[in-house]
Design a protein around this motif. Structure first.
Motif, short mmCIF file in Angstrom:
data_model
loop_
_atom_site.label_atom_id
_atom_site.label_comp_id
_atom_site.label_asym_id
_atom_site.label_seq_id
_atom_site.Cartn_x
_atom_site.Cartn_y
_atom_site.Cartn_z
N GLY A 80 -62.97 18.18 -18.75
CA GLY A 80 -62.52 19.31 -18.23
C GLY A 80 -63.64 20.41 -17.53
N ILE A 81 -64.77 20.46 -18.32
CA ILE A 81 -65.63 21.13 -17.76
C ILE A 81 -66.23 20.95 -16.47
N PHE A 82 -66.31 19.59 -16.01
CA PHE A 82 -66.74 19.18 -14.59
C PHE A 82 -65.50 19.25 -13.63
N PHE A 83 -64.55 18.88 -14.30
CA PHE A 83 -63.31 18.68 -13.18
C PHE A 83 -62.59 19.92 -12.98
N VAL A 84 -62.71 20.83 -13.94
CA VAL A 84 -62.37 22.29 -13.42
C VAL A 84 -62.68 22.81 -12.16
N SER A 85 -63.84 22.24 -11.68
CA SER A 85 -64.15 22.55 -10.41
C SER A 85 -63.24 22.28 -9.17
N ALA A 86 -62.06 21.63 -9.51
CA ALA A 86 -61.02 21.33 -8.49
C ALA A 86 -60.31 22.75 -8.01
N LEU A 87 -60.71 23.70 -9.14
CA LEU A 87 -59.96 25.15 -8.74
C LEU A 87 -61.02 26.16 -8.05
N ALA A 88 -62.24 25.58 -7.83
CA ALA A 88 -63.29 26.56 -7.09
C ALA A 88 -62.64 27.32 -5.88
N PHE B 50 -61.17 28.66 -28.33
CA PHE B 50 -60.26 27.78 -29.31
C PHE B 50 -61.04 26.73 -29.73
N ASN B 51 -62.24 26.92 -29.99
CA ASN B 51 -63.15 26.26 -31.01
C ASN B 51 -63.06 24.73 -30.64
N THR B 52 -62.90 24.27 -29.58
CA THR B 52 -63.13 22.80 -29.11
C THR B 52 -64.09 22.76 -28.10
N LEU B 53 -65.38 22.54 -28.73
CA LEU B 53 -66.48 22.50 -27.90
C LEU B 53 -66.90 21.17 -27.30
N PRO B 54 -67.32 21.42 -25.99
CA PRO B 54 -67.52 20.13 -24.94
C PRO B 54 -68.21 19.07 -25.83
N LYS B 55 -69.30 19.43 -26.64
CA LYS B 55 -70.07 18.40 -27.11
C LYS B 55 -69.34 17.49 -28.32
N ASP B 56 -68.28 18.10 -28.92
CA ASP B 56 -67.55 17.36 -29.61
C ASP B 56 -66.35 16.65 -29.31
N ASN B 57 -65.93 17.06 -27.82
CA ASN B 57 -64.39 16.77 -27.53
C ASN B 57 -64.84 16.11 -26.27
N ILE B 58 -64.41 14.94 -25.81
CA ILE B 58 -64.59 14.29 -24.64
C ILE B 58 -63.53 14.96 -23.35
N THR B 59 -62.40 15.09 -24.02
CA THR B 59 -61.64 15.61 -22.93
C THR B 59 -61.78 17.05 -22.44
N VAL B 60 -62.42 17.86 -23.19
CA VAL B 60 -63.08 19.19 -23.04
C VAL B 60 -64.08 19.25 -22.02
N ALA B 61 -65.06 18.22 -22.62
CA ALA B 61 -66.35 18.03 -21.80
C ALA B 61 -66.08 17.36 -20.51
N ASN C 131 -71.49 9.78 -20.23
CA ASN C 131 -70.82 8.61 -20.58
C ASN C 131 -70.31 8.07 -19.25
N GLY C 132 -69.48 7.20 -18.81
CA GLY C 132 -68.64 6.79 -17.76
C GLY C 132 -67.82 7.81 -17.41
N ALA C 133 -67.08 8.58 -18.27
CA ALA C 133 -66.16 9.30 -17.91
C ALA C 133 -67.06 10.72 -17.39
N ILE C 134 -68.20 11.08 -17.93
CA ILE C 134 -69.04 12.32 -17.47
C ILE C 134 -69.49 11.82 -16.20
N VAL C 135 -69.76 10.67 -15.93
CA VAL C 135 -70.37 10.16 -14.74
C VAL C 135 -69.59 10.47 -13.55
N ALA C 136 -68.11 10.10 -13.77
CA ALA C 136 -67.04 10.59 -12.87
C ALA C 136 -67.13 12.03 -12.52
N GLY C 137 -67.26 12.77 -13.60
CA GLY C 137 -67.09 14.19 -13.21
C GLY C 137 -68.29 14.62 -12.34
N ILE C 138 -69.52 14.24 -12.85
CA ILE C 138 -70.54 14.48 -11.96
C ILE C 138 -70.62 14.06 -10.59
N MET C 139 -70.15 12.89 -10.36
CA MET C 139 -70.12 12.12 -9.07
C MET C 139 -69.10 12.91 -8.19
#
Lengths: 423, 113
Positions: A348-356, A335-346, A298-306
């Motif tokens: 985070g999966i892309f933007f955590v790469s800030a810490l690469a 913590f059982n908050t899977l990315p497919k169910d939780n947009i904040t977690v989803a 969605n729009g938020a994930i697009v931002a993450g991928i871009m």
């Protein structure tokens, strides 16, 4: 051949992106839908998490993206700035967030503020362009003051512009200070800076009993359209890399050895072709994550991928990114908050790469720990900054890096070994 | 003169010294000449060989980048790792190398942004 294609990429690539976007907008939406959608996008506060596709529809969102691309392209050309890693990162990030919070209305005052600072400091504006590009992450603050507080428009619009200019004016100084806290191990340094500014404004609004109406608005209906778009972009980048340099794959391992710590410009330190290959591969990697983790785009994930694509020229690569993402995925499963169910977690999966760069400097285990911690801090960061900072993950990553880097530096031998070995 | 220039010059010299200490160069002369809008830093290292300083020379000699300089100069001198050399390169216009009988002289040139 290589030289002319390089010239083509730097001069005309934007048209090959903009024209399909405009065509796609008019194929997927009618003209009146686009106009009404654009109005809705421009008048919404854009607080996290507001997917513009959900607010104004896909057509209006694509036109908003197009306007942002044209604005940035014209600005960069007028200032005679050549595309380096940082500029790629800034532009891709801006384009990504045009799906998810940025409009021309809320970005121009911030640019003006940075411009005024350049006059004050007697330094050419072009030298602050990176800060200007990333400063727009706090766009929702301006939109919220203009359209979300409930004041009369004749008062709220000038007030929003004024606040944008003031924030833009101080970002350069504050962002340099923020660098010292995480020492360049958070690639979204300005996101961290903006989070601190947003925190102050959140406190002010809360004292004034102004509701921030933070909510989650997303639209997953265009998953496969957006997936296809990124697949085409990624393949285009990979093919372009090989057109520029047939031996690019042999040079790629050199890039993977870089820590990625700020300020690492892959275009300069390797070559344009190697950097573009990395961008394409990171695009494929990001798309693979959406498939493996069943994340809807969605729009938020697009931002993450871009942002992953853009920063693939400015610090991120497959090796240093993989392990912080693994840490984040591990946290989400534990913590059982899977990315497919939780947009904040989803997100985070892309933007955590800030810490690469933490993986790059201190190794795999350090990267996994940092990624894991990031997912714990992320929800709190959102609460602190009220949703004004679109780079919420940059804000969270700044805290994580500030805590783990001094510890790794003191107790890990890897960094010392790297220094001695000339890595 | 931009206020930050003095701090930038202090960080550049600090990064150079830090780098040399990490490579066990404990004796060297560092002379800084500051003019209105440019600065030269002359570094003389006795009993050194060009080959051992090649990495530093190569990385610092990369093209100056004023946009990236303004974004990240504050990081110089923060880690002591090798990526500092690339940061340093973004602030330095050029490096000249002179090989003397008993020492190596490196001259760093910087024009203020």
């Amino acid at each position: 051949m290589a030289l002319s294609y390089k010239k083509f990429l730097s001069n005309y690539l934007v048209f090959f992106i903009v024209i399909p976007l405009v065509l796609l907008a008019f194929i997927l939406s009618r003209v009146n839908e686009i106009l009404v959608g654009l109005k809705d996008i421009y008048l919404c506060s854009g607080l996290l998490i507001t997917d513009f596709i959900a607010v104004g529809g896909i057509g209006a969102t694509l036109i908003n993206v197009t306007l942002i691309i044209i604005f940035n392209y014209v600005l960069i050309k007028c200032l005679k700035i050549s595309f380096n890693g940082a500029i790629f990162a800034g532009v891709f990030t801006m384009v990504g967030f045009a799906f998810f919070g940025k409009t021309l209305i809320n970005t121009i005052p911030l640019f003006l503020g940075v411009y005024l600072y350049s006059l004050y400091s007697k330094v050419e504006f072009k030298n602050y362009i990176i800060v200007a590009l990333f400063s727009t992450g706090i766009g929702p603050l301006i939109s919220f003051i203009m359209f979300g507080v409930g004041l009369e428009l004749y008062f709220s619009i000038p007030l929003g512009i004024f606040v944008g200019i003031v924030v833009g004016f101080f970002i350069q100084v504050l962002s340099l200070n923020a660098l010292r806290l995480h020492r360049g191990y958070n690639l979204y340094n300005i996101g961290f800076t903006l989070g601190i500014i947003a925190m102050i404004f959140t406190a002010i609004f809360r004292v004034l009993n102004i509701s921030l109406n933070a909510n989650i608005l997303i639209n997953n209906s265009y998953h496969w359209h957006l997936f296809s778009m990124f697949l085409i972009v990624s393949i285009f980048l990979i093919v372009s890399a090989f057109i520029l340099d047939k031996a690019v794959i042999k040079k790629y391992p050199k890039l993977l050895k870089r820590t990625g710590r700020l300020v690492t410009d892959f275009v300069k330190e390797t070559s344009l072709s190697v950097a573009i290959l990395n961008m394409g591969l990171m695009g494929i990697f990001a798309l693979s994550l959406t498939l493996i983790l069943q994340i809807n785009i969605n729009g938020a994930i697009v931002a993450g991928i871009m942002t992953m694509l853009g920063f693939a020229s400015f610090g991120k690569h497959l090796y240093n990114t993989l392990f912080v993402i693994l840490g984040a995925i591990l946290a989400s499963f534990i913590f059982n908050t899977l990315p497919k169910d939780n947009i904040t977690v989803a997100i985070g999966i892309f933007f955590v790469s800030a810490l690469a760069p933490i993986t790059g400097q201190y190794g795999i285990i350090a990267g996994i720990i940092a990624g894991f911690m990031h997912m714990l801090v992320l929800p709190m960061a959102m609460d602190f900054q009220g949703g004004f900072d679109l780079f919420n993950n940059g804000f969270a990553a700044g805290f994580v890096a500030s805590i783990v880097v001094p510890i790794f530096e003191n107790f890990s031998l890897k960094g010392e070994q790297n220094a001695k070995a000339g890595v | 003169m931009p206020k930050q220039e003095s701090r930038k010059l202090a960080k550049i010299t600090s990064a150079i010294i830090n780098y040399l200490f990490q490579r066990n160069y404990n004796k060297f002369d560092l002379k800084l000449n500051r003019f209105k809008d440019k600065t030269t830093i002359v570094l003389e290292i006795p009993d050194a060989k060009i080959s051992t300083l090649k990495e530093m020379i190569d990385k610092v000699s990369k093209t100056k980048d004023s946009e990236v300089e303004m974004y990240g100069w504050e990081l110089i001198g923060e880690s002591g790792f090798n990526d500092e050399l690339e940061l340093l390169g973004m602030l330095i216009d050029k490096v000249e190398i002179e090989e003397k009988e008993t020492s190596i002289v490196l001259t760093f040139y910087r024009t203020m942004v």
